[in-house]
Design a protein around this motif. Structure first.
Motif, PDB file in Angstrom:
ATOM      1  N   THR A   1      54.157  51.539  51.849  1.00  0.00           N
ATOM      2  CA  THR A   1      55.156  52.394  51.198  1.00  0.00           C
ATOM      3  C   THR A   1      56.428  51.606  50.907  1.00  0.00           C
ATOM      4  O   THR A   1      56.994  51.702  49.802  1.00  0.00           O
ATOM      5  CB  THR A   1      55.484  53.609  52.089  1.00  0.00           C
ATOM      6  N   PHE A   2      56.884  50.817  51.861  1.00  0.00           N
ATOM      7  CA  PHE A   2      58.088  50.007  51.674  1.00  0.00           C
ATOM      8  C   PHE A   2      57.909  49.002  50.530  1.00  0.00           C
ATOM      9  O   PHE A   2      58.798  48.820  49.709  1.00  0.00           O
ATOM     10  CB  PHE A   2      58.440  49.272  52.981  1.00  0.00           C
ATOM     11  N   THR A   3      56.754  48.362  50.472  1.00  0.00           N
ATOM     12  CA  THR A   3      56.465  47.402  49.403  1.00  0.00           C
ATOM     13  C   THR A   3      56.469  48.085  48.043  1.00  0.00           C
ATOM     14  O   THR A   3      57.029  47.560  47.075  1.00  0.00           O
ATOM     15  CB  THR A   3      55.104  46.722  49.654  1.00  0.00           C
ATOM     16  N   ALA A   4      55.877  49.251  47.944  1.00  0.00           N
ATOM     17  CA  ALA A   4      55.838  49.986  46.674  1.00  0.00           C
ATOM     18  C   ALA A   4      57.247  50.387  46.242  1.00  0.00           C
ATOM     19  O   ALA A   4      57.620  50.222  45.070  1.00  0.00           O
ATOM     20  CB  ALA A   4      54.946  51.207  46.802  1.00  0.00           C
ATOM     21  N   VAL A   5      58.034  50.911  47.174  1.00  0.00           N
ATOM     22  CA  VAL A   5      59.397  51.330  46.852  1.00  0.00           C
ATOM     23  C   VAL A   5      60.242  50.124  46.434  1.00  0.00           C
ATOM     24  O   VAL A   5      61.007  50.195  45.462  1.00  0.00           O
ATOM     25  CB  VAL A   5      60.042  52.078  48.044  1.00  0.00           C
ATOM     26  N   THR A   6      60.107  49.017  47.120  1.00  0.00           N
ATOM     27  CA  THR A   6      60.854  47.804  46.785  1.00  0.00           C
ATOM     28  C   THR A   6      60.462  47.283  45.402  1.00  0.00           C
ATOM     29  O   THR A   6      61.329  46.883  44.617  1.00  0.00           O
ATOM     30  CB  THR A   6      60.613  46.711  47.847  1.00  0.00           C
ATOM     31  N   SER A   7      59.186  47.306  45.085  1.00  0.00           N
ATOM     32  CA  SER A   7      58.718  46.853  43.769  1.00  0.00           C
ATOM     33  C   SER A   7      59.286  47.737  42.664  1.00  0.00           C
ATOM     34  O   SER A   7      59.730  47.236  41.629  1.00  0.00           O
ATOM     35  CB  SER A   7      57.197  46.865  43.696  1.00  0.00           C
ATOM     36  N   ILE A   8      59.266  49.027  42.866  1.00  0.00           N
ATOM     37  CA  ILE A   8      59.814  49.958  41.875  1.00  0.00           C
ATOM     38  C   ILE A   8      61.312  49.719  41.712  1.00  0.00           C
ATOM     39  O   ILE A   8      61.823  49.657  40.595  1.00  0.00           O
ATOM     40  CB  ILE A   8      59.516  51.423  42.269  1.00  0.00           C
ATOM     41  N   TYR A   9      62.012  49.564  42.819  1.00  0.00           N
ATOM     42  CA  TYR A   9      63.461  49.311  42.757  1.00  0.00           C
ATOM     43  C   TYR A   9      63.764  48.027  41.986  1.00  0.00           C
ATOM     44  O   TYR A   9      64.652  47.993  41.138  1.00  0.00           O
ATOM     45  CB  TYR A   9      64.048  49.236  44.169  1.00  0.00           C
ATOM     46  N   ASN A  10      63.029  46.959  42.279  1.00  0.00           N
ATOM     47  CA  ASN A  10      63.263  45.676  41.594  1.00  0.00           C
ATOM     48  C   ASN A  10      62.990  45.782  40.087  1.00  0.00           C
ATOM     49  O   ASN A  10      63.734  45.226  39.287  1.00  0.00           O
ATOM     50  CB  ASN A  10      62.411  44.571  42.216  1.00  0.00           C
ATOM     51  N   ALA A  11      61.928  46.487  39.720  1.00  0.00           N
ATOM     52  CA  ALA A  11      61.618  46.649  38.294  1.00  0.00           C
ATOM     53  C   ALA A  11      62.703  47.450  37.581  1.00  0.00           C
ATOM     54  O   ALA A  11      63.141  47.088  36.485  1.00  0.00           O
ATOM     55  CB  ALA A  11      60.262  47.334  38.138  1.00  0.00           C
TER      56      ALA A  11
END
Length: 169
Positions: A23-33
């Protein structure tokens, strides 16, 4: 005597940590994009603003100003901010540089500007074309094409901003 289990097993803890990490990885990826897109859009807005600055400044200076710079036909300028750009426009006949080659595509021009940017963040090209109507010397008109790029990005991301306008009497 029976012992009652309380707490979590090691397997349950590992599974819950894996779920949290995914979940943290997905949220971080979305935030970075999203953040990358916001930064790109801001840079594109800057190129558009600088393009408008060039157009408005040249239009305000009028046809006499165009007569003074028309011989260069194709000018390019480098700048970092609005104040520097306005200063360059005020003295374009001295600060603008004439390009030494023919431009067939905007990408070629962008790459040339980027290779000569001298630590500047933005580059602009001003193309001046004199319009003549049936050899009439009374009618004087010029078409200007303005292209501005963010030179820190590649061509596909550069936020190229273009304007075309005519000025004449």
């Amino acid at each position: 005597m029976k012992y009652k289990k309380s707490g979590f097993t090691l397997i349950e803890i590992i599974i819950s940590l894996a779920i949290v990490m995914i979940t943290f990885t997905a949220v971080t990826s979305i935030y970075n994009a999203v953040n990358k897109n916001v930064v790109l859009e801001k840079r594109r807005q800057h190129t558009s603003m600088y393009n408008n600055t060039i157009v408005q400044s040249i239009q305000n200076k009028g046809i006499e100003y165009i007569r003074n710079i028309k011989d260069k036909k194709l000018l390019y300028v480098y700048f970092d901010n609005n104040n520097e750009l306005l200063s360059i426009i005020d003295d374009l006949e001295n600060k603008g540089k004439k390009l030494e080659f023919n431009i067939n595509e905007d990408k070629e021009l962008f790459e040339k500007l980027k290779s000569n940017k001298n630590e500047k963040n933005y580059g602009a090209c001003i193309k001046i074309k004199e319009n003549r109507k049936n050899g009439n010397d009374f009618f004087e008109s010029y078409t200007l094409n303005i292209i501005v790029w963010d030179l820190n990005l590649d061509f596909t991301q550069s936020g190229q901003s273009m304007s075309t306008f005519e000025i004449g009497r």
